[in-house]
Motif scaffolding. Structure first.
Motif, mmCIF file in Angstrom:
data_model
loop_
_atom_site.group_PDB
_atom_site.id
_atom_site.type_symbol
_atom_site.label_atom_id
_atom_site.label_comp_id
_atom_site.label_asym_id
_atom_site.label_seq_id
_atom_site.Cartn_x
_atom_site.Cartn_y
_atom_site.Cartn_z
ATOM 1 N N LEU A 135 0.860 -1.182 0.000
ATOM 2 C CA LEU A 135 0.000 0.000 0.000
ATOM 3 C C LEU A 135 0.894 1.229 0.000
ATOM 4 N N MET A 168 -4.287 -2.309 6.438
ATOM 5 C CA MET A 168 -3.808 -2.512 5.070
ATOM 6 C C MET A 168 -4.565 -3.626 4.349
ATOM 7 N N PRO A 171 -7.980 -1.588 2.500
ATOM 8 C CA PRO A 171 -7.748 -0.185 2.140
ATOM 9 C C PRO A 171 -9.056 0.517 1.786
ATOM 10 N N ALA A 223 -6.967 3.092 6.076
ATOM 11 C CA ALA A 223 -5.694 3.164 5.357
ATOM 12 C C ALA A 223 -5.951 3.441 3.891
#
Length: 228
Positions: A135, A168, A171, A223
């Motif tokens: 990411l 993560m 996302p 995230a």
């Protein structure tokens, strides 16, 4: 000798509590080594390399906070479960900042203690076969439990790693503090989000401008690889 789930080091200065912890952990198949003061406990941790440590904060001599600090400064990331008194909230938060993975407040059920030890060990192991996550500028390997920022390793505590991995994996999704307390720390229905805020703050400090964590005011955290 039969195989155990792993060795748990119990550092507790109250003999009846230490004995209770030992008996319940032993019943669940863990090997247990006990110490009654911080200095001896730290020496045992370095000598025995336990799978997990159950650590009382209010120890004579070297207290639990100093113990945890010394452990992490030596780059030892053995999962640590803090045991605290109700009036030790500041120390509990400091312990989490220093890298403790979870905590229990006295008085507690010995069954809950065993469950929490199993949980921190399970988190440390991670799910089998999970792919590497990328990411933005971060690469997280769940199997090796490593994080790279622009190709350079970032040292995270077990809980910091687990929180970052949770975000993560999803996302763009926003998690409430209560959801993160349940999914990362295992506290169902626990509404005090300060523990989450502390961990997020520590993560952001370590990841710098590569941090993918975004705050949604009044909601929680998520995230994204988009710039803040």
């Amino acid at each position: 000798m039969p195989e155990t789930r792993g060795l748990v080091l119990v550092v507790e200065d109250e003999p009846h509590i230490a004995d209770l912890q030992r008996r319940y952990l032993t019943r669940e198949g863990f090997g247990v080594h006990t110490e009654s003061d911080g200095a001896a406990g730290l020496a045992a941790a370095r000598r025995l390399h336990p799978a997990a440590i159950v650590l009382d904060i209010g120890l004579p001599g070297l207290d639990g906070i100093s113990f945890c600090r010394a452990l992490r400064e030596a780059d030892d990331w053995t999962p640590v479960l803090l045991v605290t008194a109700r009036d030790e909230e500041a120390d509990r938060i400091l312990g989490l900042e220093l890298g403790a993975d979870d905590y229990l407040t006295k008085p507690f059920s010995p069954r809950e203690l065993v469950a929490r030890v199993k949980t921190v060990l399970r988190r440390a192991a991670g799910p089998p076969g999970e792919p590497v996550l990328t990411l933005g500028r971060l690469v997280l390997d769940p199997q090796r439990r490593t994080v790279l920022r622009d190709g350079a390793p970032v040292e995270l505590t077990g809980t910091e790693f687990n929180l970052l991995a949770r975000l993560m994996r999803h996302p763009g999704r926003i998690f409430t503090r209560e959801q993160l307390m349940s999914q990362v720390w295992g506290y169902a229905g626990y509404r005090d989000g300060r523990v989450v805020d502390v961990c997020v703050s520590q993560l952001r400090a370590k990841l710098g401008d590569a941090s993918p964590i975004r705050t949604v005011r009044g909601v929680g955290y998520g995230a994204t690889d988009r710039p803040a």
